[in-house]
Design a protein around this motif. Sequence first.
Motif, PDB file in Angstrom:
ATOM      1  N   THR A 172       0.703  -1.243  -0.117  1.00  0.00           N
ATOM      2  CA  THR A 172      -0.031   0.022  -0.021  1.00  0.00           C
ATOM      3  C   THR A 172       0.746   1.192   0.058  1.00  0.00           C
ATOM      4  OG1 THR A 172      -0.291   0.150   2.373  1.00  0.00           O
ATOM      5  CG2 THR A 172      -1.779  -1.172   1.202  1.00  0.00           C
ATOM      6  N   ALA A 173       2.146   1.012   0.044  1.00  0.00           N
ATOM      7  CA  ALA A 173       3.032   2.435  -0.128  1.00  0.00           C
ATOM      8  C   ALA A 173       2.546   3.234  -1.404  1.00  0.00           C
ATOM      9  CB  ALA A 173       4.752   1.760   0.053  1.00  0.00           C
ATOM     10  N   PRO A 174       2.613   4.505  -1.517  1.00  0.00           N
ATOM     11  CA  PRO A 174       2.090   5.329  -2.438  1.00  0.00           C
ATOM     12  C   PRO A 174       3.003   5.263  -3.646  1.00  0.00           C
ATOM     13  CG  PRO A 174       2.118   6.384  -0.350  1.00  0.00           C
ATOM     14  CD  PRO A 174       2.790   5.273  -0.103  1.00  0.00           C
ATOM     15  N   PHE A 175       2.240   4.764  -4.880  1.00  0.00           N
ATOM     16  CA  PHE A 175       3.200   4.737  -6.058  1.00  0.00           C
ATOM     17  C   PHE A 175       3.870   5.901  -6.395  1.00  0.00           C
ATOM     18  CE2 PHE A 175       3.325   5.134 -10.819  1.00  0.00           C
ATOM     19  CZ  PHE A 175       4.118   4.127 -10.868  1.00  0.00           C
ATOM     20  N   LEU A 210      -1.767  -4.169 -13.647  1.00  0.00           N
ATOM     21  CA  LEU A 210      -2.172  -2.691 -13.290  1.00  0.00           C
ATOM     22  C   LEU A 210      -1.345  -1.602 -14.282  1.00  0.00           C
ATOM     23  CD1 LEU A 210       1.029  -1.297 -12.456  1.00  0.00           C
ATOM     24  CD2 LEU A 210       0.674  -2.973 -10.489  1.00  0.00           C
ATOM     25  N   VAL A 211      -2.161  -0.338 -14.027  1.00  0.00           N
ATOM     26  CA  VAL A 211      -1.926   0.673 -14.862  1.00  0.00           C
ATOM     27  C   VAL A 211      -1.689   1.797 -13.708  1.00  0.00           C
ATOM     28  CG1 VAL A 211      -2.399   2.622 -16.533  1.00  0.00           C
ATOM     29  CG2 VAL A 211      -3.224   0.276 -16.712  1.00  0.00           C
ATOM     30  N   GLN A 212      -0.480   2.201 -13.346  1.00  0.00           N
ATOM     31  CA  GLN A 212      -0.155   3.126 -12.480  1.00  0.00           C
ATOM     32  C   GLN A 212       0.501   4.608 -12.994  1.00  0.00           C
ATOM     33  OE1 GLN A 212       2.119   0.598  -9.647  1.00  0.00           O
ATOM     34  NE2 GLN A 212       0.239   0.566  -8.163  1.00  0.00           N
ATOM     35  N   VAL A 213       0.114   5.707 -12.653  1.00  0.00           N
ATOM     36  CA  VAL A 213       0.551   6.794 -13.171  1.00  0.00           C
ATOM     37  C   VAL A 213       0.958   7.669 -12.280  1.00  0.00           C
ATOM     38  CG1 VAL A 213      -0.006   8.791 -14.747  1.00  0.00           C
ATOM     39  CG2 VAL A 213      -1.071   6.399 -15.409  1.00  0.00           C
ATOM     40  N   VAL A 254       3.660  -1.736  -5.315  1.00  0.00           N
ATOM     41  CA  VAL A 254       3.252  -0.436  -4.210  1.00  0.00           C
ATOM     42  C   VAL A 254       1.922  -0.043  -4.798  1.00  0.00           C
ATOM     43  CG1 VAL A 254       5.527  -0.284  -3.686  1.00  0.00           C
ATOM     44  CG2 VAL A 254       4.484   0.927  -5.837  1.00  0.00           C
ATOM     45  N   GLY A 255       1.323   1.068  -4.345  1.00  0.00           N
ATOM     46  CA  GLY A 255       0.411   1.707  -4.874  1.00  0.00           C
ATOM     47  C   GLY A 255      -1.040   0.901  -4.959  1.00  0.00           C
ATOM     48  N   GLU A 307       5.271   8.091  -4.301  1.00  0.00           N
ATOM     49  CA  GLU A 307       6.291   7.830  -3.610  1.00  0.00           C
ATOM     50  C   GLU A 307       7.754   7.268  -4.069  1.00  0.00           C
ATOM     51  OE1 GLU A 307       6.642   5.915   0.733  1.00  0.00           O
ATOM     52  OE2 GLU A 307       5.660   7.632   0.850  1.00  0.00           O
ATOM     53  N   ARG A 308       7.291   6.281  -4.723  1.00  0.00           N
ATOM     54  CA  ARG A 308       8.446   5.407  -5.109  1.00  0.00           C
ATOM     55  C   ARG A 308       8.846   5.687  -6.622  1.00  0.00           C
ATOM     56  NH1 ARG A 308      11.249   4.649  -2.049  1.00  0.00           N
ATOM     57  NH2 ARG A 308      12.176   3.469  -3.605  1.00  0.00           N
TER      58      ARG A 308
END
Length: 388
Positions: free
Chosen positions: A330-333, A381-384, A356-357, A335-336
């Motif tokens: 659950t660490a913010p994307f 996943l799609v993380q932006v 993460v995220g 942030e990484r």
Amino acid sequence: MSPAPTILSDAPGSFAWGVFHERHPKLVQQVLDALPYGPAERAAVERLLAESTTGVLEPLSENAHDHEQWLEWGEGLFGLPWGEAPFLWAESYFYRRLLDATGYFRPGTWQGIDPFAPFKNAELASPAVDDELAALRELPSLPAEKRAEVLLSSALWGNRADLSFQITALTGDIHSPALIADDSPLLWQALAAADNPRVGVIADNAGRELLPDLVLVDHLLTSGLASEVVLYVKPSPYYVSDATTADVLATIDRLRTAPEQEAELIGRRLWQAMNSGTLAVRTHQFFCAPLPFHDMPAALRAELSGATMTILKGDLNYRRLVGDQLWDATAPFAERAGHFPSPVAALRTLKSDVIVGLDGPVVAGLDATGEPWRTSGKHGLVQVHTWA
């Protein structure tokens, strides 16, 4: 002190341990079966396999062109058992050493011969690719927004959910139950809001996975969502199926010579885009480095900083983006990924432990299944991360 443990491959039964002790022996046998290497090359490959499972890390020979570079990258690691080196580093070094064993860089018979080419070529020539090329005929009938969604989904899932399925499915959208994070609206909003958007795409695999990537690139250019695309590939064969410039050219040629009109048009447009410079294919030695993107050299960082958005494809690029460590899921994307020199979008099918995220309830639900959801390749996943 690191905020999360670095992943190693020294724990029997772990995913990383399995890569070295189960996956690599099978891969080595496939490589030796696929090309008629001579006794010297075969013996060198076998020695590498033995060293990587029961021995210690040995440096490249002093006459290797990148000997000094790897000494720098591996400072403090040589002489250790392979399992005690960071998994990302050791896995990367295994592929560099495999090229060394097969003679890829040495003057002689096997210089420049991709040891993974038989696998890539067979996949690109497969009937499954014929089906995907045929399915492209349906693209012009889709509304622009729907077309973008379908092509992004195809690029995300690669050969797990091919173009023909994505285009012809009744639902046909990216919101699959297996999609555990979806920031795709942020991607489209960022591109639509930019003047002359410049998009970088850091490619992952060749073959059936590169095909939808290139079709997505064509859509970005023809729709105006990108005025220029820079496609980054590996400078040499890497991780079995990672795309090189030769793989890009082979895939575009597969499109250009397809009997299906829409595939042919896409291939022709991509070829012309390369001629005009609106599509550039570039590489850098760092794309085969055993390090996270946080450590990229200044020149590459400066080049990537000019992108409106950089799209990172695949699991390895994700590991390099967020760090190959056992983060809290659950660490913010942001942030990484905030260190990356441009806004960034990760399109990834999960095939390793790093994540993460995610929302807490999503993680709890996945953990409750008792399945190895982080490594099964069944979730995406799609993380932006944008700078807005």
